[in-house]
Write a protein that holds these residues in place. Structure first.
Motif, PDB file in Angstrom:
ATOM      1  N   ALA A  62       0.844  -1.195   0.000  1.00  0.00           N
ATOM      2  CA  ALA A  62       0.000   0.000   0.000  1.00  0.00           C
ATOM      3  C   ALA A  62       0.876   1.240   0.000  1.00  0.00           C
ATOM      4  CB  ALA A  62      -0.919  -0.003   1.217  1.00  0.00           C
ATOM      5  N   SER A  63       0.313   2.342  -0.473  1.00  0.00           N
ATOM      6  CA  SER A  63       1.049   3.601  -0.522  1.00  0.00           C
ATOM      7  C   SER A  63       1.185   4.185   0.880  1.00  0.00           C
ATOM      8  CB  SER A  63       0.315   4.595  -1.418  1.00  0.00           C
ATOM      9  OG  SER A  63      -0.918   4.969  -0.824  1.00  0.00           O
ATOM     10  N   PRO A  64       2.171   5.054   1.090  1.00  0.00           N
ATOM     11  CA  PRO A  64       2.302   5.706   2.400  1.00  0.00           C
ATOM     12  C   PRO A  64       1.052   6.484   2.793  1.00  0.00           C
ATOM     13  CG  PRO A  64       4.306   6.001   1.114  1.00  0.00           C
ATOM     14  CD  PRO A  64       3.295   5.391   0.197  1.00  0.00           C
ATOM     15  N   GLU A  65       0.386   7.072   1.805  1.00  0.00           N
ATOM     16  CA  GLU A  65      -0.829   7.833   2.111  1.00  0.00           C
ATOM     17  C   GLU A  65      -1.919   6.927   2.671  1.00  0.00           C
ATOM     18  OE1 GLU A  65       0.793   7.921  -0.732  1.00  0.00           O
ATOM     19  OE2 GLU A  65       1.669   9.940  -0.710  1.00  0.00           O
ATOM     20  N   HIS A  66      -2.102   5.769   2.048  1.00  0.00           N
ATOM     21  CA  HIS A  66      -3.114   4.832   2.536  1.00  0.00           C
ATOM     22  C   HIS A  66      -2.761   4.332   3.938  1.00  0.00           C
ATOM     23  CE1 HIS A  66      -4.649   3.711  -1.773  1.00  0.00           C
ATOM     24  NE2 HIS A  66      -5.031   4.920  -1.375  1.00  0.00           N
ATOM     25  N   CYS A  67      -1.486   4.099   4.181  1.00  0.00           N
ATOM     26  CA  CYS A  67      -1.057   3.653   5.512  1.00  0.00           C
ATOM     27  C   CYS A  67      -1.305   4.733   6.556  1.00  0.00           C
ATOM     28  CB  CYS A  67       0.420   3.273   5.486  1.00  0.00           C
ATOM     29  SG  CYS A  67       0.784   1.773   4.554  1.00  0.00           S
ATOM     30  N   LEU A  68      -1.069   5.990   6.179  1.00  0.00           N
ATOM     31  CA  LEU A  68      -1.288   7.092   7.116  1.00  0.00           C
ATOM     32  C   LEU A  68      -2.763   7.222   7.465  1.00  0.00           C
ATOM     33  CD1 LEU A  68      -0.257   9.511   8.708  1.00  0.00           C
ATOM     34  CD2 LEU A  68      -0.477  10.897   6.620  1.00  0.00           C
ATOM     35  N   VAL A  69      -3.631   7.127   6.463  1.00  0.00           N
ATOM     36  CA  VAL A  69      -5.073   7.204   6.723  1.00  0.00           C
ATOM     37  C   VAL A  69      -5.508   6.054   7.634  1.00  0.00           C
ATOM     38  CG1 VAL A  69      -7.351   7.024   5.669  1.00  0.00           C
ATOM     39  CG2 VAL A  69      -5.594   8.444   4.594  1.00  0.00           C
ATOM     40  N   ALA A  70      -5.006   4.855   7.353  1.00  0.00           N
ATOM     41  CA  ALA A  70      -5.351   3.702   8.190  1.00  0.00           C
ATOM     42  C   ALA A  70      -4.880   3.908   9.622  1.00  0.00           C
ATOM     43  CB  ALA A  70      -4.733   2.433   7.609  1.00  0.00           C
ATOM     44  N   ALA A  71      -3.678   4.461   9.790  1.00  0.00           N
ATOM     45  CA  ALA A  71      -3.147   4.696  11.136  1.00  0.00           C
ATOM     46  C   ALA A  71      -4.003   5.701  11.896  1.00  0.00           C
ATOM     47  CB  ALA A  71      -1.703   5.179  11.045  1.00  0.00           C
ATOM     48  N   LEU A  72      -4.406   6.775  11.234  1.00  0.00           N
ATOM     49  CA  LEU A  72      -5.217   7.799  11.901  1.00  0.00           C
ATOM     50  C   LEU A  72      -6.584   7.251  12.298  1.00  0.00           C
ATOM     51  CD1 LEU A  72      -4.347  10.912   9.692  1.00  0.00           C
ATOM     52  CD2 LEU A  72      -3.553  10.418  12.016  1.00  0.00           C
ATOM     53  N   LEU A  73      -7.215   6.526  11.378  1.00  0.00           N
ATOM     54  CA  LEU A  73      -8.522   5.953  11.700  1.00  0.00           C
ATOM     55  C   LEU A  73      -8.411   4.905  12.808  1.00  0.00           C
ATOM     56  CD1 LEU A  73     -10.070   5.530   8.126  1.00  0.00           C
ATOM     57  CD2 LEU A  73     -10.778   7.149   9.898  1.00  0.00           C
ATOM     58  N   GLY A  74      -7.379   4.070  12.731  1.00  0.00           N
ATOM     59  CA  GLY A  74      -7.192   3.053  13.762  1.00  0.00           C
ATOM     60  C   GLY A  74      -6.929   3.664  15.123  1.00  0.00           C
TER      61      GLY A  74
ATOM     62  N   ALA B 205      -7.834   6.715  16.170  1.00  0.00           N
ATOM     63  CA  ALA B 205      -9.040   7.388  16.659  1.00  0.00           C
ATOM     64  C   ALA B 205     -10.052   6.379  17.195  1.00  0.00           C
ATOM     65  CB  ALA B 205      -9.657   8.218  15.537  1.00  0.00           C
ATOM     66  N   ALA B 206     -10.247   5.290  16.468  1.00  0.00           N
ATOM     67  CA  ALA B 206     -11.212   4.278  16.911  1.00  0.00           C
ATOM     68  C   ALA B 206     -10.742   3.602  18.199  1.00  0.00           C
ATOM     69  CB  ALA B 206     -11.414   3.243  15.809  1.00  0.00           C
TER      70      ALA B 206
ATOM     71  N   LEU C 169     -17.864  -1.227  17.100  1.00  0.00           N
ATOM     72  CA  LEU C 169     -18.544  -1.325  15.808  1.00  0.00           C
ATOM     73  C   LEU C 169     -18.569   0.021  15.091  1.00  0.00           C
ATOM     74  CD1 LEU C 169     -21.553  -3.628  16.797  1.00  0.00           C
ATOM     75  CD2 LEU C 169     -19.487  -4.255  15.534  1.00  0.00           C
ATOM     76  N   ALA C 170     -18.786   1.087  15.861  1.00  0.00           N
ATOM     77  CA  ALA C 170     -18.804   2.418  15.257  1.00  0.00           C
ATOM     78  C   ALA C 170     -17.431   2.792  14.712  1.00  0.00           C
ATOM     79  CB  ALA C 170     -19.260   3.447  16.291  1.00  0.00           C
ATOM     80  N   GLY C 171     -16.380   2.353  15.377  1.00  0.00           N
ATOM     81  CA  GLY C 171     -15.035   2.633  14.885  1.00  0.00           C
ATOM     82  C   GLY C 171     -14.652   1.774  13.703  1.00  0.00           C
ATOM     83  N   ALA C 172     -15.223   0.576  13.628  1.00  0.00           N
ATOM     84  CA  ALA C 172     -14.905  -0.322  12.513  1.00  0.00           C
ATOM     85  C   ALA C 172     -15.556   0.135  11.211  1.00  0.00           C
ATOM     86  CB  ALA C 172     -15.351  -1.741  12.853  1.00  0.00           C
ATOM     87  N   ALA C 173     -16.748   0.733  11.303  1.00  0.00           N
ATOM     88  CA  ALA C 173     -17.498   1.091  10.093  1.00  0.00           C
ATOM     89  C   ALA C 173     -16.735   2.042   9.171  1.00  0.00           C
ATOM     90  CB  ALA C 173     -18.853   1.671  10.490  1.00  0.00           C
ATOM     91  N   PRO C 174     -16.228   3.188   9.664  1.00  0.00           N
ATOM     92  CA  PRO C 174     -15.494   4.074   8.746  1.00  0.00           C
ATOM     93  C   PRO C 174     -14.210   3.450   8.210  1.00  0.00           C
ATOM     94  CG  PRO C 174     -15.331   4.865  11.011  1.00  0.00           C
ATOM     95  CD  PRO C 174     -16.355   3.786  11.002  1.00  0.00           C
ATOM     96  N   GLN C 175     -13.558   2.624   9.013  1.00  0.00           N
ATOM     97  CA  GLN C 175     -12.354   1.956   8.515  1.00  0.00           C
ATOM     98  C   GLN C 175     -12.691   1.022   7.355  1.00  0.00           C
ATOM     99  OE1 GLN C 175      -9.262   0.699  11.535  1.00  0.00           O
ATOM    100  NE2 GLN C 175     -10.983   0.968  12.931  1.00  0.00           N
TER     101      GLN C 175
END
Length: 443
Positions: free
Chosen positions: A333-345, A347-348, A364-370
């Motif tokens: 995955a690209s660094p950008e995708h990894c960064l988004v995943a890290a931020l969402l993870g 926060a959840a 469950l609420a945290g899993a949905a946006p991820q």
């Protein structure tokens, strides 16, 4: 009087000998005081049972290696029947031979301190009494050596797997050596509760996560060529290490309650330096000072605990890294995708920690946006990519609901699902007459 007795020819300090249980032991009420000792009617383990399975309450840890292997399979790893057989063999070696031998070494080193532990009968460690120290330690060491000899034989017989077998064995005992050195330096020095969080104690909290890296990375490496995917290897190792720290420190803080009693709801701690439990008792500074139950039945991690608690900090790291691991598991995955995943993870995970009363719904609420972002960014298997984060959070939900008396046991709803078929199998193996005799003896 010197305060020292002889046990099988070895000097044993009087302070290390188990004291006779008082009238309030076992969580029984003494006025308005509730003690956190062992439950009434509990039985010590037999020596044979210990030698067969040194740590039954730690059996759940053995699921980590096959779980990471299956995660890779779910994410699309190219696995053949031969790969599965290799993984099963390594799993058996790791959990039936290597780790039991490592646990036996730990129990031999802590034998004297374990005999004076207030919940010693329920911890499942090397059985006493101190008067039989030579026989107990000798038998355990002999079986541990036999287990390691079996590892060596298997490495010779199964030549293609020799490298993996020796690598996991060296990793397990390498971590064990560091752990034992740190524990010797950091414990057995004070009876103050909570004791100072000395560097050796803090280092212990960190080092305990390494064993989870060994187990988890072994399963992953048997399914995925991590040499070609270094980013995945780093993310997975960080997630596993942090998860191990969160799991062990949360368990240790529950085990510390064996040294507590409740007096009108206020926790009172009683420990001696000889107990050598500073690595547990230093964690109680992050617990509430009052309880509404007997310490053995109290589940303090169900409520919010300070952010600075080691289990919360480690969980935040584990949640962040596991989200990145999921993104990298299916494909680079690209660094950008990894960064988004890290931020969402992150926060959840933070929401799960901050809102303990609604943890399942928050999860469950945290899993949905991820899951939505994974699907929108073209992940070939978005649900599989979410599984590492979900697994970390689900494990947190389980172990944060535990008390001292339920550590290592399935939840109340799941217990019948485990106990009923287990009892049926045991009855079939030993025979109806013997099974009934065993049940009567238990009563």
């Amino acid at each position: 009087m010197t305060g020292v007795e002889q046990a099988d020819g070895f000097p044993v300090p009087a302070s290390a000998r188990p004291a006779a249980p008082g009238p309030a032991a076992g969580g029984q009420r003494d006025g308005d005081r509730l003690d956190g000792g062992r439950p009434a009617g509990s039985r010590p383990r037999s020596m044979l049972g210990y030698l067969v399975m040194p740590r039954p309450k730690d059996a759940v840890k053995g699921l980590l290696m096959p779980f990471t292997f299956l995660l890779a399979v779910a994410a699309g790893a190219d696995v053949t029947g031969r790969t599965v057989v290799r993984a099963l063999i390594v799993w058996g070696v790791l959990e039936l031979l290597v780790y039991p031998a490592r646990y036996q070494w730990n129990d031999v080193r802590g034998f004297v301190a374990d005999q004076s532990h207030p919940a010693g009968h329920d911890r499942g460690r090397l059985p006493g009494p101190l008067e039989r120290v030579r026989a107990r330690v000798g038998a355990s060491c002999a079986v541990a050596v036999a287990r390691l000899a079996a590892v060596a034989v298997l490495a010779l017989v199964l030549a293609p797997l020799a490298g993996v077998v020796w690598a996991v064995t060296a990793a397990v005992f390498g971590v064990a050596v560091v752990y034992e050195v740190l524990r010797a330096r950091g414990t057995g020095r004070t009876a103050t509760v909570p004791p100072p969080a000395r560097p050796a104690v803090v280092a212990l909290w960190i080092v305990v996560g390494a064993g989870y890296v060994v187990r988890g990375m072994t399963g992953l490496a048997l399914a995925v060529d991590l040499g070609r995917r270094p980013a995945l290897a780093v993310a997975a190792a960080v997630a596993l290490w942090a998860f191990g720290v969160a799991f062990v420190t949360s368990r240790w803080v529950l085990e510390s309650l064996a040294f507590a009693a409740a007096d009108h709801g206020r926790l009172i701690w009683t420990a001696r330096a000889e107990h050598a439990r500073e690595h547990l008792l230093a964690l109680v500074r992050w617990l509430p000072s009052r309880t509404d139950a007997a310490p053995a039945d109290w589940a303090p991690l169900r409520r919010r605990t300070p952010w600075t608690a080691p289990w919360n900090l480690a969980l935040l790291v584990a949640g962040t890294a596991s989200a990145v691991t999921g993104v990298l598991l299916g494909a680079p995955a690209s660094p950008e995708h990894c960064l988004v995943a890290a931020l969402l993870g992150a926060a959840a995970t933070a929401a799960v920690v901050l809102l303990p009363a609604r943890r399942p719904l928050v999860l469950l609420a945290g899993a949905a946006p991820q899951l939505l972002v994974l699907a929108l960014t073209g992940q070939p298997r978005p649900l599989a990519a979410l599984l590492p984060w979900l697994a970390v959070m689900a494990a947190h939900l389980v172990y944060s609901s535990r008390s001292l008396s339920t550590i290592g046991l399935p939840s109340g709803r799941l217990r019948p699902l485990v106990a009923v078929p287990g009892a049926a199998l045991a009855r079939a193996v030993v025979g109806p007459a013997t099974w009934e005799a065993l049940r009567k003896e238990r009563r």
